[in-house]
Scaffold this motif. Structure first.
Motif, mmCIF file in Angstrom:
data_model
loop_
_atom_site.group_PDB
_atom_site.id
_atom_site.type_symbol
_atom_site.label_atom_id
_atom_site.label_comp_id
_atom_site.label_asym_id
_atom_site.label_seq_id
_atom_site.Cartn_x
_atom_site.Cartn_y
_atom_site.Cartn_z
ATOM 1 N N PHE A 94 -43.804 0.834 2.045
ATOM 2 C CA PHE A 94 -45.125 0.251 1.795
ATOM 3 C C PHE A 94 -46.193 1.345 1.913
ATOM 4 O O PHE A 94 -46.166 2.123 2.867
ATOM 5 N N ASN A 100 -46.016 2.001 12.220
ATOM 6 C CA ASN A 100 -45.548 2.975 11.239
ATOM 7 C C ASN A 100 -44.376 3.759 11.794
ATOM 8 O O ASN A 100 -44.251 3.949 13.001
ATOM 9 N N TYR A 142 -30.796 -2.876 17.641
ATOM 10 C CA TYR A 142 -31.225 -2.529 16.278
ATOM 11 C C TYR A 142 -32.400 -3.399 15.857
ATOM 12 O O TYR A 142 -33.343 -2.924 15.219
ATOM 13 N N GLU A 179 -35.314 3.882 15.196
ATOM 14 C CA GLU A 179 -34.251 4.477 14.365
ATOM 15 C C GLU A 179 -32.814 4.098 14.731
ATOM 16 O O GLU A 179 -32.102 4.861 15.380
HETATM 17 C C1 LIG Z 1 -33.648 -5.037 11.001
HETATM 18 C C2 LIG Z 1 -34.683 -3.995 10.761
HETATM 19 C C3 LIG Z 1 -34.622 -2.777 11.425
HETATM 20 C C4 LIG Z 1 -35.593 -1.807 11.234
HETATM 21 N N1 LIG Z 1 -35.475 -0.631 11.900
HETATM 22 C C5 LIG Z 1 -36.429 0.306 11.731
HETATM 23 C C6 LIG Z 1 -36.354 1.531 12.438
HETATM 24 O O1 LIG Z 1 -35.431 1.762 13.203
HETATM 25 N N2 LIG Z 1 -37.325 2.451 12.265
HETATM 26 C C7 LIG Z 1 -38.371 2.224 11.409
HETATM 27 O O2 LIG Z 1 -39.235 3.074 11.294
HETATM 28 N N3 LIG Z 1 -38.464 1.070 10.718
HETATM 29 C C8 LIG Z 1 -37.523 0.110 10.855
HETATM 30 N N4 LIG Z 1 -37.634 -1.075 10.172
HETATM 31 C C9 LIG Z 1 -38.796 -1.274 9.286
HETATM 32 C C10 LIG Z 1 -39.974 -1.793 10.089
HETATM 33 O O3 LIG Z 1 -39.922 -3.215 10.161
HETATM 34 C C11 LIG Z 1 -41.299 -1.443 9.480
HETATM 35 O O4 LIG Z 1 -41.290 -1.814 8.140
HETATM 36 C C12 LIG Z 1 -41.620 0.011 9.566
HETATM 37 O O5 LIG Z 1 -41.555 0.460 10.878
HETATM 38 C C13 LIG Z 1 -42.996 0.240 9.040
HETATM 39 O O6 LIG Z 1 -43.304 1.603 9.053
HETATM 40 P P1 LIG Z 1 -43.542 2.420 7.722
HETATM 41 O O7 LIG Z 1 -44.474 1.620 6.862
HETATM 42 O O8 LIG Z 1 -44.149 3.667 8.198
HETATM 43 O O9 LIG Z 1 -42.215 2.610 7.099
HETATM 44 C C14 LIG Z 1 -36.652 -2.045 10.347
HETATM 45 C C15 LIG Z 1 -36.715 -3.262 9.666
HETATM 46 C C16 LIG Z 1 -35.742 -4.219 9.867
HETATM 47 C C17 LIG Z 1 -35.844 -5.498 9.135
#
Ligand SMILES: Cc1cc2nc3c(=O)[nH]c(=O)nc-3n(C[C@H](O)[C@H](O)[C@H](O)COP(=O)(O)O)c2cc1C
Ligand code: SF4
Ligand code: FES
Lengths: 453, 326
Positions: free
Chosen positions: A59, A208, A169, A84
């Motif tokens: 996004f 983020n 997770y 992560e």
């Molecule tokens: C099950 C699941 C696990 C997730 N794990 C992570 C993760 O470990 N690290 C991460 O940055 N985003 C993860 N996300 C995405 C986050 O929900 C989120 O979209 C993200 O942190 C937004 O940051 P960004 O816009 O900078 O990518 C995960 C989403 C889901 C549905």
């Protein structure tokens, strides 16, 4: 050599210390924004840069920031997602471990842009030693006056805390992360309201990824327009890719968006080709949650264009013949891999990690794992393959958070592209008894053989 | 006020109403089933996914359809929203999936379960489920446990609707009851098996949609359809004292709160009324209770949706007629 931004100074000795980090140009962005830019200017630069979220969903970061509720009386928060836990993804760890100050600098600049006075880094429980590295770096930053009251003599103050998770997770999903950060059980929340309106402690919050935040100071230094020149189309900048599997050089690589997948796999600068001269069989391009690709769709898309490392090119073809860039967990599989076994392993992961709140994911993940276990061990039925497709379809889109989709996609795509291999397990149970069944004699498609002969 | 259309029926409801509650205002077939939402418990809903509906038009301002099916219990209506419940095959298909998911690990022990006959899952299964199971694996099992002196927890039957945890949280003053573990191993539990002893804990039994929480003072004494529900009340200092007595002959076998046609309690009652007042002389009897819910208690009023397509055509015709008339 391709351009490096995040990892440019990776090999400078002592880069983990504030002193060396500053010598290499670190914390300049903090000075620049606090002394010459308004918070909205910073957001504007990030918007111009085209930076997209590196946590998986892609996004646009600037747009997410502009959604934050500025009218609210409540404090605003920036939360860094360092959970992560996606199998195949280990880029954030690398960055935090090697250049911790780049994240801290990013947190300061981004918090300033959002008007946050308290910010958090939520880090996964297994990264305990990284927590220690970050804590040390944060202490250094406080001492040097980059954190705390009146940063660099301006009237901006910021407190930064690191909170460690307990190894789930699901706490990477942003709303589960916020619940966990508040000290509750890490169950995802229903959206709307989105965190930008009601996030941490029901206050406006931006979540983020580590890599997203770490890119912000560089954008500020080089300007958003310059950053946007790197890459292709709407995939701008550089991306960290954590490469693993049957390749000669597994590791974390910084690539410019738009690098051909073929070059990434075979060039000596990156993965260095398939190990032991074996044939490439399949690829999981963006962490375990994305659809798997069979050999003929890896380097070329379904229309025959070269496949590039960008959000758009990797998802070209949608779920039928494409995948996603996701979080950049690049898992390469050679001909000795059993796709059924691999799919079962992933299913086991999602079964283990489902939070159990909503029924399709709670019950469906376990069911799929058990059916896959049966097939892999030679106890399956032909109808089980379609049963799996049906279960996956009934989970997908019907759950609270995307973990349900993430559990369904790998299975649905594996069956779409490798159905014959699933059927082989049902047809020849005695041949798959040995867990290494394709190790000595790779699976050969009977259909393909027949068409060649 | 917002104008919404559900399955072709137009209605006007106050802003902020959920789709489910809007449908309940009209009643009848267009009301989606709800296994976890409970209007009297804050924060409930959104979990079971039986109430999923399709929003084919988001609002008058933004007519785009919503990309996924949404839980009607926790999605608020917008002016000009168009919702499809039983007129959407996608919804019926998804719901069938949810019912199957809820049943795969649920023991088929209805013959020995106290809830049989007034069980929401039983009703839901009849209406939407498949007659055969596709699940061949072993079902997950837990040990039975006591929650205080009067409540039995039979975790095998639990569908994790979280309602009881909200009761414990919102009606009682300590937060000692919650969910532990994850995924399909998740179970409701009192913190380190601490018994909940509290004046209102018994309401957990009434909010439980299945037979996971049962009344130990009633367990195994009778099938519910052999008992006679009577409205009754008494002067109670702790609660309204308005209850239903479930009698066999002149014996009071069980006391519960009064449930509406969606299976929700009209008022929560206290443990004294529920567990300790088991003589007719304790109560002022008002008369027989009419059970609105279609269940065994109201004499086999099961409606089968086995031929969904045909039903929909018929249903749409009925809707069209109703709309034309008025
Ligand atoms: C099950 C699941 C696990 C997730 N794990 C992570 C993760 O470990 N690290 C991460 O940055 N985003 C993860 N996300 C995405 C986050 O929900 C989120 O979209 C993200 O942190 C937004 O940051 P960004 O816009 O900078 O990518 C995960 C989403 C889901 C549905
Ligand atoms: S999809 Fe899975 S992980 Fe997400 S809320 Fe539902 S049960 Fe929890
Ligand atoms: S009642 Fe809406 S999800 Fe359970």
């Amino acid at each position: 050599m391709a351009r490096k931004i995040l990892l440019e100074h990776l090999n400078v000795p002592g880069i983990e210390t504030l002193e060396v980090f500053r010598k290499m140009g670190g914390y300049q962005a903090v000075e620049k924004v606090l002394k010459t830019m308004s918070p909205d200017d910073v957001t504007e630069e990030v918007k111009k840069s085209g930076l997209r979220g590196r946590g998986g969903a892609g996004f646009p970061a600037g747009m997410k920031w502009s959604f934050i509720d500025k009218k609210s009386e409540k404090p605003r928060y920036l939360v860094c997602n360092a959970d992560e836990s996606e199998p195949g993804t280990f880029k954030d760890r690398y960055l935090m471990e090697k250049i911790p100050h780049s994240l801290i600098e990013g947190m300061i600049v981004s918090s300033y842009a959002l008007g946050a006075k308290t910010s958090y880094i939520y880090i996964r429980g297994e990264y305990f030693y990284v927590l220690r590295i970050l804590e040390k770096a944060i202490a250094e930053a406080y001492e040097a006056g980059f954190l705390g009251k009146n940063i660099l003599g301006t009237d901006y103050s910021l407190d930064l805390h690191v909170q460690i998770g307990a190894g789930a997770y699901i706490c990477g999903e942003e709303t589960a992360l916020l619940e966990s950060l508040e000290g509750k059980r890490g169950n995802p929340r229903m959206k709307p309201p989105f965190p930008a309106i009601s996030g941490l402690y029901a206050s406006p919050t931006v979540v983020n990824n580590v890599e997203t935040i770490a890119a912000v100071p560089h954008i500020v230094n080089m300007t958003g327009d310059e950053y946007a020149k790197i890459g292709v189309g709407r995939s701008t900048g550089t991306k960290l890719i954590s490469a693993s599997g049957h390749i000669n050089k597994p590791g974390v690589y910084e690539i410019e968006m738009g690098l051909p997948v073929e070059e990434f796999i075979y060039s000596d600068e990156y993965c260095g080709g398939i190990k032991n001269g074996k044939r490439l069989k399949a690829l999981i391009a963006g962490g375990s949650s994305v659809p798997i690709l069979p050999e003929h769709l890896i380097t070329k898309t379904a229309n025959g264009d070269a496949r590039l490392m960008t959000y758009e090119s990797l998802s070209d073809g949608g779920f039928v013949s494409g995948t996603m860039l996701g979080s950049g967990g690049f898992i390469v599989m050679d001909e000795t891999t059993c796709i059924v076994r691999n799919t079962w392993t992933l299913a086991r992961f999602y079964h283990h990690e489902s939070c159990g709140q909503c029924s399709p994911c709670r019950e469906g993940t376990g069911w799929m794992e058990k059916v896959l276990h049966r097939i892999e061990n030679g106890h399956g039925k032909m109808s089980d393959v379609d049963l799996l497709v049906d279960i996956a379809k009934k989970i997908e889109g019907n759950t609270i958070c995307p973990l349900g989709d993430a559990a369904a996609w790998p299975i649905a795509s594996a069956i779409r592209h490798f159905r014959e291999e699933f059927e082989y397990h049902v047809k020849y149970p005695e041949k798959v008894k040995d867990p290494k069944h394709f190790f000595y004699a790779p699976f050969v498609s009977e259909k393909m053989n027949a068409s060649i002969a | 006020m917002a104008k919404v259309t559900i399955d072709g029926l137009e209605m006007e409801v106050p802003d902020g109403t959920s789709i489910l509650n809007a449908a309940r205002m009209v009643g009848g077939d267009i009301v989606p089933p709800a296994m976890c939402y409970y209007s009297k418990l804050k924060g409930s809903g959104g979990k079971c996914r039986t109430c999923l509906v399709k929003v084919s038009q988001g609002s008058a301002k933004d007519p785009r359809p919503m990309p996924k099916l949404v839980p009607s219990c926790s999605t608020t209506v917008q002016d000009g929203m168009v919702v499809e419940n039983i007129t959407s095959l996608d919804v019926l298909e998804a719901r069938k999936g949810v019912v199957e998911f809820l049943l795969i690990n649920h023991p088929l022990d209805c013959p020995v379960c106290d809830q049989a006959g007034e069980c929401d899952l039983q009703n839901l299964g009849y209406k939407h489920g498949l007659a055969k199971t596709r699940y061949e694996e072993e079902r997950r099992t837990f040990e039975k446990a006591d929650i205080g002196d009067n409540i039995k927890l039979h975790m095998n039957r639990c569908i994790l609707c979280y309602r009881c945890t909200y009761v414990a949280d919102q009606l009682t003053d300590c937060r000692s009851h919650g969910v532990i573990n994850r995924g399909d191993h998740a179970e409701i539990s009192t913190y380190i098996s601490k018994a909940i002893d509290n004046d209102f804990s018994g309401n957990m039994i009434d909010v439980c949609p299945v037979g996971a929480l049962t009344d130990k003072t009633f367990r195994f004494s009778s099938r519910v359809w052999f008992t006679k529900p009577m409205d009754a009340h008494r002067d109670c200092k702790k609660c309204s004292g308005k209850v239903v007595l479930w009698e066999k002959g002149n014996e009071v076998l069980r006391v519960t709160g009064r449930k509406d046609k969606y299976g929700e309690l009209e008022e929560f009652i206290c443990n004294e009324c529920r567990f300790e007042k088991k003589n007719t002389s304790d109560w002022v009897i008002e008369g027989p209770r009419h059970i609105d819910k279609h269940s065994v208690i109201s004499q086999n009023h099961y409606e089968l949706l086995n031929n969904i397509k045909v039903d929909i055509v018929k249903y749409q015709k009925q809707v069209a007629e109703r709309v034309n008339k008025g």
